[in-house]
Write an enzyme that holds these catalytic residues in place. Structure first.
Site, PDB file in Angstrom:
ATOM      1  N   SER A 112       0.774  -1.252   0.225  1.00  0.00           N
ATOM      2  CA  SER A 112      -0.001  -0.116   0.035  1.00  0.00           C
ATOM      3  C   SER A 112       0.834   0.881   0.017  1.00  0.00           C
ATOM      4  CB  SER A 112      -0.751  -0.049   1.125  1.00  0.00           C
ATOM      5  OG  SER A 112      -2.016  -1.039   1.203  1.00  0.00           O
TER       6      SER A 112
HETATM    7  N1  SAH Z   1      -0.994  -4.809   4.042  1.00  0.00           N
HETATM    8  C1  SAH Z   1      -0.103  -4.664   2.988  1.00  0.00           C
HETATM    9  C2  SAH Z   1      -1.008  -4.662   1.523  1.00  0.00           C
HETATM   10  C3  SAH Z   1      -1.131  -5.945   0.899  1.00  0.00           C
HETATM   11  S1  SAH Z   1      -2.096  -5.824  -0.537  1.00  0.00           S
HETATM   12  C4  SAH Z   1       1.065  -3.694   2.904  1.00  0.00           C
HETATM   13  O1  SAH Z   1       1.403  -3.568   3.870  1.00  0.00           O
HETATM   14  O2  SAH Z   1       1.241  -3.095   1.915  1.00  0.00           O
HETATM   15  C5  SAH Z   1      -3.627  -6.708   0.283  1.00  0.00           C
HETATM   16  C6  SAH Z   1      -3.564  -8.131   0.509  1.00  0.00           C
HETATM   17  O3  SAH Z   1      -4.950  -8.554   0.967  1.00  0.00           O
HETATM   18  C7  SAH Z   1      -3.011  -9.286  -0.631  1.00  0.00           C
HETATM   19  O4  SAH Z   1      -1.686  -9.680  -0.342  1.00  0.00           O
HETATM   20  C8  SAH Z   1      -4.148 -10.261  -0.701  1.00  0.00           C
HETATM   21  O5  SAH Z   1      -3.741 -11.325  -1.120  1.00  0.00           O
HETATM   22  C9  SAH Z   1      -4.722 -10.036   0.531  1.00  0.00           C
HETATM   23  N2  SAH Z   1      -6.137 -10.607   0.819  1.00  0.00           N
HETATM   24  C10 SAH Z   1      -7.033 -10.362  -0.114  1.00  0.00           C
HETATM   25  N3  SAH Z   1      -8.170 -11.149   0.232  1.00  0.00           N
HETATM   26  C11 SAH Z   1      -7.977 -11.901   1.526  1.00  0.00           C
HETATM   27  C12 SAH Z   1      -8.609 -12.572   2.394  1.00  0.00           C
HETATM   28  N4  SAH Z   1      -9.720 -13.015   2.319  1.00  0.00           N
HETATM   29  N5  SAH Z   1      -7.727 -13.059   3.472  1.00  0.00           N
HETATM   30  C13 SAH Z   1      -6.218 -12.810   3.885  1.00  0.00           C
HETATM   31  N6  SAH Z   1      -5.705 -11.821   2.753  1.00  0.00           N
HETATM   32  C14 SAH Z   1      -6.632 -11.347   1.711  1.00  0.00           C
END
Ligand code: SAH
Length: 270
Positions: A112
């Protein structure tokens, strides 16, 4: 996000103030860029050498830019000043790690944008609207990705449980957090739509992926006095909006924040 908030590290005086600001037309928060854009940037970059990315000054400069652009949550900014974001992305992208941009982390997912991380944590800190919380308490994060936001949350919480549904990313985040000795954080490979009941209730719940609505499991696992911040599909079915939910002794209260654009919340594991 509004471009002209009060400066000087202040929070809005109340949640209503924040909510009324949030209801004004604002630019869309785009924590994740499209993969095409990110891949194009990756091609333009060479592996960095001797760029001093480990220096605290580089992180401090990022935080000062976020402040100048309106970020007001000092605890979040200070935590971000202490976490080396370039160690959470591919070395080929490290030179971009302190820009306010999302970057690819594999499997079509992205880290993000720093301004979005700061804003999401700011919403969590506002507490139930009548007071600013001093601490995030026990946190559940859905969507670990590469682990960056979990590492920031760890500085502000008594415990972080972060759930990821894609095993390679769960393992990548585990390597990052171990290498950087991030404390008080537990990673869980599973479907975050179910939350994690064995450790509930949570004082703070934060999601980095957005679904049609807030899953019931998250609401059930929110502590009294706790707050949830997550993207969800807007009422008109077009785009996403931040949803903020507070649990009071007599029930839940839902507030809407700004328009956002997060990756989709998907069910099941892979
Ligand atoms: N927190 C991260 C952002 C990751 S992007 C950061 O520090 O930048 C969002 C993430 O959510 C992705 O890796 C995706 O695989 C995950 N995601 C989507 N649906 C999900 C679910 N049902 N359970 C767990 N993770 C999920």
């Amino acid at each position: 996000m509004t471009k002209t908030p009060p400066r000087g590290g202040r929070f809005p005086a109340s949640l209503n103030e924040a909510a009324s600001k949030a209801s004004q037309p604002q630019a869309t928060l785009r924590p994740q860029r499209t993969l095409n854009e990110a891949a194009r940037d990756q091609r333009l970059l060479a592996v960095p050498t001797g760029l001093g990315l480990d220096s605290a000054t580089v992180r401090q400069r990022m935080v000062e830019r976020l402040r100048a652009d309106g970020a007001r949550c000092e605890p979040a900014l200070q935590a971000m000043a202490s976490v080396s974001r370039h160690l959470f992305v591919d070395t080929a992208l490290a030179t971009q790690a302190y820009e306010d941009t999302s970057l690819p982390i594999g499997l079509g997912q992205t880290i993000s944008k720093p301004s979005v991380v700061a804003r999401m944590i700011e919403w969590l800190y506002l507490g139930d609207g009548s007071r600013q919380r001093g601490h995030l308490g026990r946190v559940m994060e859905i969507g670990t990705g590469c682990g960056y936001q979990a590492a920031v949350l760890a500085q502000l919480s008594s415990h972080v449980l972060s759930i990821e549904r894609l095993k390679p990313l769960h393992e990548l985040a585990a390597r990052h957090l171990r290498a950087q000795h991030v404390p008080r954080t537990q990673l869980f490979y599973g479907d975050g739509m179910l939350g994690y009941a064995p450790r509930a209730p949570y004082d703070s719940i934060i999601a980095a992926a957005g679904g049609d609505d807030i899953p019931q499991a998250w609401l059930d696992q929110l502590a009294v006095g706790g707050r949830l911040v997550a993207p969800a599909t807007a009422a008109d079915g077009q785009g996403q909006v931040l949803v903020v939910v507070d649990r009071f002794p007599d029930g839940l209260r839902r507030t809407l924040g700004e328009v956002v654009q997060f990756v989709p919340l998907k069910s099941g594991i892979k």
